[in-house]
Design a protein around this motif. Structure first.
Motif, short mmCIF file in Angstrom:
data_model
loop_
_atom_site.label_atom_id
_atom_site.label_comp_id
_atom_site.label_asym_id
_atom_site.label_seq_id
_atom_site.Cartn_x
_atom_site.Cartn_y
_atom_site.Cartn_z
N VAL A 77 -18.68 1.05 12.65
CA VAL A 77 -18.25 1.06 11.25
C VAL A 77 -17.97 -0.36 10.78
CG1 VAL A 77 -15.79 1.40 11.80
CG2 VAL A 77 -16.70 2.18 9.60
N ASN A 78 -18.33 -0.63 9.53
CA ASN A 78 -17.96 -1.87 8.85
C ASN A 78 -16.76 -1.56 7.96
OD1 ASN A 78 -20.38 -2.88 9.94
ND2 ASN A 78 -21.52 -2.48 8.06
N THR A 79 -15.67 -2.27 8.14
CA THR A 79 -14.48 -1.97 7.34
C THR A 79 -13.84 -3.24 6.83
OG1 THR A 79 -12.38 -0.78 7.30
CG2 THR A 79 -12.95 -1.85 9.37
N TYR A 80 -13.52 -3.25 5.55
CA TYR A 80 -12.97 -4.43 4.88
C TYR A 80 -11.73 -4.05 4.07
CZ TYR A 80 -17.29 -7.01 5.90
OH TYR A 80 -18.33 -7.64 6.53
N PRO A 81 -10.55 -4.18 4.65
CA PRO A 81 -9.34 -3.96 3.85
C PRO A 81 -9.28 -4.82 2.59
CG PRO A 81 -8.79 -3.93 6.17
CD PRO A 81 -10.23 -4.35 6.08
N PHE A 82 -9.86 -6.01 2.63
CA PHE A 82 -9.90 -6.86 1.44
C PHE A 82 -10.59 -6.13 0.28
CE2 PHE A 82 -12.55 -9.60 -1.24
CZ PHE A 82 -11.57 -10.38 -1.85
N ILE A 83 -11.74 -5.52 0.56
CA ILE A 83 -12.49 -4.85 -0.50
C ILE A 83 -11.74 -3.61 -0.97
CG2 ILE A 83 -14.65 -3.65 -1.03
CD1 ILE A 83 -16.07 -5.65 0.78
N SER A 84 -11.06 -2.91 -0.06
CA SER A 84 -10.24 -1.77 -0.47
C SER A 84 -9.16 -2.22 -1.44
CB SER A 84 -9.62 -1.10 0.75
OG SER A 84 -10.62 -0.56 1.59
N TYR A 85 -8.54 -3.37 -1.14
CA TYR A 85 -7.51 -3.91 -2.03
C TYR A 85 -8.10 -4.30 -3.38
CZ TYR A 85 -4.58 -7.43 -4.19
OH TYR A 85 -3.86 -8.16 -5.11
N VAL A 86 -9.23 -4.98 -3.37
CA VAL A 86 -9.85 -5.43 -4.62
C VAL A 86 -10.23 -4.23 -5.49
CG1 VAL A 86 -11.94 -6.52 -5.56
CG2 VAL A 86 -10.67 -7.62 -3.72
N ASN A 87 -10.73 -3.17 -4.88
CA ASN A 87 -11.18 -2.01 -5.63
C ASN A 87 -10.05 -1.13 -6.15
OD1 ASN A 87 -13.86 -2.72 -5.31
ND2 ASN A 87 -14.20 -1.40 -3.55
N ASP A 88 -8.88 -1.21 -5.50
CA ASP A 88 -7.78 -0.32 -5.89
C ASP A 88 -6.43 -1.01 -5.68
OD1 ASP A 88 -6.37 1.88 -6.71
OD2 ASP A 88 -6.76 3.07 -4.90
N PRO A 89 -6.18 -2.12 -6.39
CA PRO A 89 -4.93 -2.85 -6.15
C PRO A 89 -3.68 -2.06 -6.55
CG PRO A 89 -6.08 -3.72 -8.07
CD PRO A 89 -7.01 -2.76 -7.41
N ALA A 90 -3.83 -1.06 -7.40
CA ALA A 90 -2.67 -0.25 -7.78
C ALA A 90 -2.14 0.58 -6.63
CB ALA A 90 -3.04 0.65 -8.96
N ASN A 91 -3.03 0.96 -5.71
CA ASN A 91 -2.62 1.84 -4.60
C ASN A 91 -2.68 1.18 -3.24
OD1 ASN A 91 -2.12 4.37 -6.06
ND2 ASN A 91 -4.29 4.27 -6.57
N VAL A 92 -3.35 0.05 -3.12
CA VAL A 92 -3.45 -0.66 -1.84
C VAL A 92 -2.65 -1.96 -1.96
CG1 VAL A 92 -4.97 -1.75 -0.16
CG2 VAL A 92 -5.73 0.32 -1.37
N GLN A 93 -1.56 -2.04 -1.24
CA GLN A 93 -0.73 -3.24 -1.26
C GLN A 93 -1.45 -4.38 -0.52
OE1 GLN A 93 2.52 -3.66 -2.50
NE2 GLN A 93 2.50 -1.63 -3.42
N LEU A 94 -1.37 -5.60 -1.09
CA LEU A 94 -1.99 -6.74 -0.44
C LEU A 94 -1.43 -6.97 0.97
CD1 LEU A 94 -3.92 -9.15 -0.53
CD2 LEU A 94 -2.09 -10.48 -1.64
N GLY A 95 -0.13 -6.87 1.12
CA GLY A 95 0.47 -7.06 2.45
C GLY A 95 0.00 -6.03 3.45
N TYR A 96 -0.19 -4.79 3.00
CA TYR A 96 -0.68 -3.72 3.87
C TYR A 96 -2.10 -4.02 4.34
CZ TYR A 96 -1.40 1.21 5.28
OH TYR A 96 -1.64 2.37 5.96
N ALA A 97 -2.91 -4.61 3.46
CA ALA A 97 -4.27 -4.99 3.84
C ALA A 97 -4.28 -6.19 4.78
CB ALA A 97 -5.09 -5.31 2.59
N LEU A 98 -3.26 -7.05 4.69
CA LEU A 98 -3.22 -8.31 5.43
C LEU A 98 -2.43 -8.26 6.74
CD1 LEU A 98 -2.73 -11.02 2.65
CD2 LEU A 98 -4.57 -10.94 4.34
N PHE A 99 -1.98 -7.09 7.16
CA PHE A 99 -1.12 -6.99 8.36
C PHE A 99 0.21 -7.71 8.15
CE2 PHE A 99 -5.44 -6.83 10.17
CZ PHE A 99 -5.38 -5.74 11.01
N ALA A 100 0.66 -7.88 6.92
CA ALA A 100 1.86 -8.65 6.66
C ALA A 100 3.10 -7.94 7.19
CB ALA A 100 2.02 -8.91 5.16
N ALA A 101 3.99 -8.71 7.82
CA ALA A 101 5.25 -8.14 8.28
C ALA A 101 6.05 -7.67 7.07
CB ALA A 101 6.02 -9.19 9.06
N GLY A 102 6.63 -6.50 7.19
CA GLY A 102 7.45 -5.97 6.11
C GLY A 102 6.70 -5.24 5.02
N ALA A 103 5.38 -5.14 5.14
CA ALA A 103 4.62 -4.38 4.14
C ALA A 103 5.01 -2.91 4.21
CB ALA A 103 3.13 -4.54 4.38
#
Length: 351
Positions: free
Chosen positions: A207-233
């Motif tokens: 599978v090809n998977t891009y959390p970046f593209i998921s964020y770009v396509n739906d920023p209202a429901n996909v948190q940037l930190g959640y896509a980036l592995f950010a601590a505290g997301a």
């Protein structure tokens, strides 16, 4: 007569061969736990293959995905001791489907094995995202895969080289919460025989998977930190499992879909993932460094997912260089981890 540049890169190729021989003599081989890198070639300013192969080895990278069996690229990467996932282009599927095992054998020998020794090939990725958007090649996909596998059996290579196909994440009709993961109904008539083939031959689902593209396509429901592995997301709770990042959640939605089809033990390989450095406000070198460093770290420790914590996920990062010839949004042309002259686009280590 060879040009000065051609002679120069022939010299580089000789150096690559010598370095690879020394590494092999020292017992240095590809580590399945290490991350691989994709080498797309849709660009006008790409370095010669020998330079690209040497750059990989200099950075401790021993696995690469090539999107087609380019006879100019295969020998250089093989000489450098790079283990390869070699793509079978979509446009070859109709021939490979109709040609039968003998035709597939001839194609395999002339297009692949004439340019790279079999011991350097780990996977044939038959088609790329065939079930995404235009499904013209979909009826030919599984027959082509089976014919290529039969060719490998004839050559005694089926235990060494696995045949699969790389899918877009959109092969899932449902992915939230992860336990609700299910395959797209429009693709299921192709996927079911493919899944049986993968299970029978011991190949992974790709599978090809891009959390970046998921964020770009739906920023209202996909948190940037959640896509980036950010601590505290903000985490996602799904029954007893907790998801702190979209990468894990997407893979476990795929695992849930596999379970629903009766193939819950099938390994998953991520054949593309990455983060761009330009072309969108979230596409920065800092974000790319954060995302890709986490992918490298996870691969190195053999991390699984919450649903399958003890099963490592093999991963290939996209992309070795920026590809200025790629169509689509501007960010599509800025996934390169390295610049054309060999420097890193941002701070990241692979060893």
């Amino acid at each position: 007569m060879a040009t000065r540049a051609a002679l120069c890169w022939r010299h580089v190729a000789v150096v690559v061969v010598v370095v690879a021989a020394l590494l092999a003599a020292a017992g240095v081989t590809a580590d399945p736990g290490k991350v691989g890198i994709c080498h797309g070639r849709v660009g006008s300013n790409l370095p010669p293959p020998a330079a690209a192969a040497a750059l990989l080895r200099q950075n401790g990278i021993t696995k690469a995905r090539l999107f087609l069996p380019d006879p100019a690229v295969l020998p250089a990467f093989a000489a450098a001791g790079i283990d390869l996932m070699i793509g079978v282009p979509n446009e070859n599927l109709t021939f490979l489907s109709a040609a039968g095992p003998n035709g597939a054998l001839q194609w395999l020998q002339s297009s692949v094995l004439a340019h790279v020794p079999a011991e350097r090939v780990r996977y044939l990725a038959v088609g790329n995202e065939v079930l995404y958007n235009n499904q013209f090649y979909a009826p030919h996909l599984v027959p082509a895969m089976k014919n290529l596998h039969s060719a490998l059996v004839t050559l005694g290579l089926d235990g060494k080289i696995k045949v699969s196909s790389a899918h877009a994440s959109s092969v899932l009709a449902s992915s939230y919460p992860p336990s609700a993961g299910a395959f797209d109904a429009a693709s299921i008539t192709v996927l079911r025989p493919m899944l049986q083939f993968l299970a029978d031959t011991g190949a992974p689902f790709m599978v090809n998977t891009y959390p970046f593209i998921s964020y770009v396509n739906d920023p209202a429901n996909v948190q940037l930190g959640y896509a980036l592995f950010a601590a505290g997301a903000p985490a996602v709770t799904d029954g007893a499992l907790v998801y702190t990042n979209l990468f894990d959640a997407t893979l476990d939605a795929l695992v849930a879909a596999l379970e629903k089809e009766g193939f819950g033990a099938m390994p998953v390989a991520v054949t593309e993932t990455g983060w761009p450095t330009a072309g969108h406000p979230a596409a920065t070198p800092q974000n790319a460094a954060a995302y890709n460093a986490k992918i490298v770290e996870r691969a190195a420790r053999g991390a699984g997912t919450p649903r399958r914590p003890s099963l490592p996920v093999e991963v290939f990062l996209f992309d070795l260089y920026d590809e200025d010839g790629k169509p689509g949004a501007e960010f599509e042309r800025h996934f390169g981890i390295f610049r054309a002259e060999g420097s890193k686009a941002y701070d990241i280590n692979f060893v």
